[in-house]
Design an enzyme around this catalytic site. Structure first.
Site, PDB file in Angstrom:
ATOM      1  N   HIS A 133       5.888  -0.747  -2.666  1.00  0.00           N
ATOM      2  CA  HIS A 133       5.513   0.061  -3.832  1.00  0.00           C
ATOM      3  C   HIS A 133       5.595   1.560  -3.552  1.00  0.00           C
ATOM      4  CE1 HIS A 133       3.121  -3.673  -5.403  1.00  0.00           C
ATOM      5  NE2 HIS A 133       4.411  -3.778  -5.602  1.00  0.00           N
ATOM      6  N   ASN A 135       0.819  -1.213   0.000  1.00  0.00           N
ATOM      7  CA  ASN A 135       0.000   0.000   0.000  1.00  0.00           C
ATOM      8  C   ASN A 135       0.852   1.261   0.000  1.00  0.00           C
ATOM      9  OD1 ASN A 135      -2.062  -1.791   0.100  1.00  0.00           O
ATOM     10  ND2 ASN A 135      -2.572  -1.456   2.252  1.00  0.00           N
ATOM     11  N   CYS A 137      11.487  20.273 -10.413  1.00  0.00           N
ATOM     12  CA  CYS A 137      12.609  19.914  -9.539  1.00  0.00           C
ATOM     13  C   CYS A 137      13.611  21.074  -9.467  1.00  0.00           C
ATOM     14  CB  CYS A 137      13.290  18.659 -10.102  1.00  0.00           C
ATOM     15  SG  CYS A 137      14.873  18.304  -9.339  1.00  0.00           S
ATOM     16  N   CYS A 170      11.986  13.555  -8.144  1.00  0.00           N
ATOM     17  CA  CYS A 170      12.128  14.031  -9.522  1.00  0.00           C
ATOM     18  C   CYS A 170      12.111  12.851 -10.500  1.00  0.00           C
ATOM     19  CB  CYS A 170      13.434  14.803  -9.654  1.00  0.00           C
ATOM     20  SG  CYS A 170      13.754  15.337 -11.342  1.00  0.00           S
TER      21      CYS A 170
HETATM   22  C1  BJW Z   1     -10.247  -7.264   1.416  1.00  0.00           C
HETATM   23  C2  BJW Z   1     -11.184  -6.402   1.934  1.00  0.00           C
HETATM   24  C3  BJW Z   1     -11.250  -6.361   3.321  1.00  0.00           C
HETATM   25  C4  BJW Z   1     -11.333  -6.224  -0.160  1.00  0.00           C
HETATM   26  N1  BJW Z   1     -10.443  -7.114   4.045  1.00  0.00           N
HETATM   27  N2  BJW Z   1      -9.454  -8.013   2.160  1.00  0.00           N
HETATM   28  C5  BJW Z   1       5.961 -11.910 -13.093  1.00  0.00           C
HETATM   29  C6  BJW Z   1       4.821 -12.453 -13.643  1.00  0.00           C
HETATM   30  C7  BJW Z   1       3.880 -11.654 -14.276  1.00  0.00           C
HETATM   31  C8  BJW Z   1       4.057 -10.271 -14.383  1.00  0.00           C
HETATM   32  C9  BJW Z   1       5.193  -9.731 -13.834  1.00  0.00           C
HETATM   33  C10 BJW Z   1       6.113 -10.530 -13.201  1.00  0.00           C
HETATM   34  N3  BJW Z   1       7.120  -9.719 -12.738  1.00  0.00           N
HETATM   35  C11 BJW Z   1       6.845  -8.445 -13.061  1.00  0.00           C
HETATM   36  C12 BJW Z   1       5.678  -8.419 -13.733  1.00  0.00           C
HETATM   37  C13 BJW Z   1       5.050  -7.188 -14.290  1.00  0.00           C
HETATM   38  C14 BJW Z   1       4.264  -6.402 -13.262  1.00  0.00           C
HETATM   39  C15 BJW Z   1       3.085  -7.257 -12.802  1.00  0.00           C
HETATM   40  O1  BJW Z   1       3.083  -7.837 -11.738  1.00  0.00           O
HETATM   41  N4  BJW Z   1       2.045  -7.292 -13.600  1.00  0.00           N
HETATM   42  C16 BJW Z   1       0.853  -8.070 -13.247  1.00  0.00           C
HETATM   43  C17 BJW Z   1      -0.348  -7.160 -13.293  1.00  0.00           C
HETATM   44  C18 BJW Z   1       0.746  -9.236 -14.170  1.00  0.00           C
HETATM   45  N5  BJW Z   1       5.099  -5.995 -12.142  1.00  0.00           N
HETATM   46  C19 BJW Z   1       5.854  -4.908 -12.180  1.00  0.00           C
HETATM   47  O2  BJW Z   1       5.910  -4.199 -13.175  1.00  0.00           O
HETATM   48  C20 BJW Z   1       6.666  -4.586 -10.944  1.00  0.00           C
HETATM   49  N6  BJW Z   1       8.016  -4.312 -11.285  1.00  0.00           N
HETATM   50  C21 BJW Z   1       8.878  -5.277 -11.612  1.00  0.00           C
HETATM   51  O3  BJW Z   1       8.573  -6.447 -11.599  1.00  0.00           O
HETATM   52  O4  BJW Z   1      10.139  -4.815 -11.928  1.00  0.00           O
HETATM   53  C22 BJW Z   1      10.983  -5.716 -12.638  1.00  0.00           C
HETATM   54  C23 BJW Z   1      10.734  -5.447 -14.101  1.00  0.00           C
HETATM   55  C24 BJW Z   1      11.085  -4.221 -14.603  1.00  0.00           C
HETATM   56  C25 BJW Z   1      10.889  -3.988 -15.981  1.00  0.00           C
HETATM   57  C26 BJW Z   1      10.293  -4.963 -16.769  1.00  0.00           C
HETATM   58  C27 BJW Z   1       9.907  -6.176 -16.214  1.00  0.00           C
HETATM   59  C28 BJW Z   1      10.133  -6.435 -14.855  1.00  0.00           C
HETATM   60  C29 BJW Z   1       6.168  -3.314 -10.296  1.00  0.00           C
HETATM   61  C30 BJW Z   1       4.808  -3.458  -9.728  1.00  0.00           C
HETATM   62  C31 BJW Z   1       4.336  -2.131  -9.157  1.00  0.00           C
HETATM   63  C32 BJW Z   1       2.872  -2.178  -8.776  1.00  0.00           C
HETATM   64  N7  BJW Z   1       2.431  -0.869  -8.477  1.00  0.00           N
HETATM   65  C33 BJW Z   1       1.042  -0.670  -8.093  1.00  0.00           C
HETATM   66  C34 BJW Z   1       0.724   0.826  -8.229  1.00  0.00           C
HETATM   67  C35 BJW Z   1       1.333   1.621  -7.097  1.00  0.00           C
HETATM   68  C36 BJW Z   1       1.002   3.071  -7.200  1.00  0.00           C
HETATM   69  C37 BJW Z   1      -0.485   3.342  -7.071  1.00  0.00           C
HETATM   70  O5  BJW Z   1      -1.104   2.990  -6.062  1.00  0.00           O
HETATM   71  O6  BJW Z   1      -1.019   3.962  -8.001  1.00  0.00           O
HETATM   72  O7  BJW Z   1       0.811  -1.121  -6.752  1.00  0.00           O
HETATM   73  S1  BJW Z   1      -0.092  -1.676  -9.031  1.00  0.00           S
HETATM   74  C38 BJW Z   1      -1.237  -1.942  -7.734  1.00  0.00           C
HETATM   75  O8  BJW Z   1      -1.368  -3.353  -7.465  1.00  0.00           O
HETATM   76  C39 BJW Z   1      -0.615  -1.298  -6.489  1.00  0.00           C
HETATM   77  C40 BJW Z   1      -0.843  -2.362  -5.453  1.00  0.00           C
HETATM   78  O9  BJW Z   1       0.092  -2.224  -4.405  1.00  0.00           O
HETATM   79  C41 BJW Z   1      -0.693  -3.635  -6.231  1.00  0.00           C
HETATM   80  C42 BJW Z   1      -1.325  -4.847  -5.595  1.00  0.00           C
HETATM   81  O10 BJW Z   1      -2.707  -4.704  -5.478  1.00  0.00           O
HETATM   82  P1  BJW Z   1      -3.430  -5.266  -4.177  1.00  0.00           P
HETATM   83  O11 BJW Z   1      -2.942  -4.560  -2.980  1.00  0.00           O
HETATM   84  O12 BJW Z   1      -3.362  -6.732  -4.175  1.00  0.00           O
HETATM   85  O13 BJW Z   1      -4.918  -4.725  -4.402  1.00  0.00           O
HETATM   86  P2  BJW Z   1      -6.103  -5.339  -5.298  1.00  0.00           P
HETATM   87  O14 BJW Z   1      -7.040  -4.228  -5.537  1.00  0.00           O
HETATM   88  O15 BJW Z   1      -5.613  -6.085  -6.468  1.00  0.00           O
HETATM   89  O16 BJW Z   1      -6.754  -6.449  -4.329  1.00  0.00           O
HETATM   90  C43 BJW Z   1      -7.438  -6.106  -3.139  1.00  0.00           C
HETATM   91  C44 BJW Z   1      -7.764  -7.389  -2.402  1.00  0.00           C
HETATM   92  O17 BJW Z   1      -8.358  -7.033  -1.163  1.00  0.00           O
HETATM   93  C45 BJW Z   1      -8.785  -8.285  -3.132  1.00  0.00           C
HETATM   94  O18 BJW Z   1      -8.317  -9.631  -3.119  1.00  0.00           O
HETATM   95  C46 BJW Z   1     -10.047  -8.161  -2.274  1.00  0.00           C
HETATM   96  O19 BJW Z   1     -10.817  -9.364  -2.248  1.00  0.00           O
HETATM   97  C47 BJW Z   1      -9.458  -7.883  -0.930  1.00  0.00           C
HETATM   98  N8  BJW Z   1     -10.339  -7.153  -0.021  1.00  0.00           N
HETATM   99  N9  BJW Z   1     -11.835  -5.800   0.839  1.00  0.00           N
HETATM  100  C48 BJW Z   1      -9.556  -7.953   3.407  1.00  0.00           C
HETATM  101  N10 BJW Z   1     -12.174  -5.558   3.902  1.00  0.00           N
HETATM  102 ZN    ZN Z   2      15.614  16.603 -10.764  1.00  0.00          ZN
END
Ligand code: BJW
Ligand code: ZN
Length: 258
Positions: A125, A108, A161, A133
């Site tokens: 994240h 988060n 910046c 910047c």
């Molecule tokens: C409840 C509830 C309640 C509801 N109680 N529960 C390997 C395999 C496949 C893809 C990749 C891989 N490695 C890398 C990738 C690519 C990519 C990726 O993962 N893509 C997938 C979508 C397939 N990853 C990346 O790009 C990452 N970087 C990386 O790997 O670098 C190396 C690299 C570089 C260059 C090229 C290739 C590789 C970076 C990932 C960054 C993610 N950033 C975000 C945005 C942050 C900024 C923002 O907020 O705007 O982070 S994406 C977004 O998803 C955010 C979150 O932290 C993240 C996870 O989401 P989360 O927290 O799980 O939320 P939800 O909404 O999905 O789920 C909520 C859950 O809560 C649900 O299950 C509900 O049921 C539950 N819930 N109410 C308990 N009351």
């Molecule tokens: Zn700068």
């Protein structure tokens, strides 16, 4: 999605928690949902309903339309400041009273774990409160121009910046970007060293964060999964507790230490 208030915590989960010295909690957007912060995949409401999050949370989006992207994050940052930690966050902070070492690894970008009182927190994240910047990566400590913010509904020009005159960007990790290396290393080490891991409120769709659970499974850690819905992490869990964080976490902790 109905919450099972009458859920029974299995005795093996209670016993394992009671005798753990080192616990990791991996959290996602679901833990902040009960504070009124939309989860990542429901986030596109109101002004932003016509956009997919994946289209805004990338460096390409910032390069294409920085005013829209900066405006979106500014709006989210200001919204988080109006929200409070919920009983799920507080329950995790309480865990620190009973267990020697508790590390919260969060995906988060809000600061609700900090405000609830958890003290060993790794933000995989990044967060909404440390803009930097885009070009030279220096942290930016200036003031946001709120008058400009009010003059437009959703677009807002990012600050400049002072070091290199590049544009300031949010301090979060976007798709396609590497996670902060030191934080990632600490997270891997925390998982390697823990006795038990609790996963709360994450869909398990985003890597490499989701890979920490497979890693814990490979190392035969005891895994407790808390989510109202089924996720890919369920297959690794020794104990799946289906319900909301705000209901299950206090119940789990009082079952172990009441
Ligand atoms: C409840 C509830 C309640 C509801 N109680 N529960 C390997 C395999 C496949 C893809 C990749 C891989 N490695 C890398 C990738 C690519 C990519 C990726 O993962 N893509 C997938 C979508 C397939 N990853 C990346 O790009 C990452 N970087 C990386 O790997 O670098 C190396 C690299 C570089 C260059 C090229 C290739 C590789 C970076 C990932 C960054 C993610 N950033 C975000 C945005 C942050 C900024 C923002 O907020 O705007 O982070 S994406 C977004 O998803 C955010 C979150 O932290 C993240 C996870 O989401 P989360 O927290 O799980 O939320 P939800 O909404 O999905 O789920 C909520 C859950 O809560 C649900 O299950 C509900 O049921 C539950 N819930 N109410 C308990 N009351
Ligand atoms: Zn700068």
């Amino acid at each position: 999605m109905s919450d099972k208030n009458d859920i029974t915590i299995p005795v093996h989960a209670i016993r394992r928690l009671q005798c753990s010295e080192n616990v990791v909690v991996l959290t996602g957007a679901g833990i902040s949902a009960e504070s009124g912060i939309p989860t990542f995949r429901d986030a596109m409401t109101g002004l932003w309903e016509n956009y997919r999050a994946e289209e805004l949370a990338t460096p390409e989006a910032f390069l294409r339309d920085r005013n829209m992207v900066w405006g979106w994050y500014e709006q989210r940052r200001r919204e988080v400041m109006t929200k409070q930690p919920n009983i799920g966050h507080s329950a995790l902070a309480t865990l620190g009273k009973y267990i020697n070492e508790v590390t919260v690894i969060t995906q988060n970008v809000d600061d609700l774990h900090e405000r609830a009182g958890s003290n060993r927190i790794l933000h995989l994240h990044g967060n909404l409160f440390t803009p930097r910047c885009f070009d030279c990566d220096q942290l930016w400590n200036g003031m946001i121009d709120y008058q400009a913010a009010q003059s437009s509904n959703k677009e807002l020009s990012p600050p400049i910046c002072p070091h290199c005159h590049g544009f300031v960007r949010p301090g979060v990790v976007w798709f396609g970007e590497f996670l902060p290396e030191d934080i990632w290393r600490k997270a891997e080490r925390a998982v390697k060293n823990c006795d038990l891991i609790i996963i709360v409120g994450t869909s398990g769709l985003v890597y490499p964060a989701a890979g920490l659970v497979a890693m814990a499974n490979q190392d035969e850690k005891y895994i407790i999964q808390i989510n109202p819905r089924e996720t890919d992490h369920d297959k690794f869990a020794d104990c799946v507790l289906r319900g909301s964080a705000g209901t299950i976490l206090p119940k789990l902790i009082s079952a172990a230490w009441a």
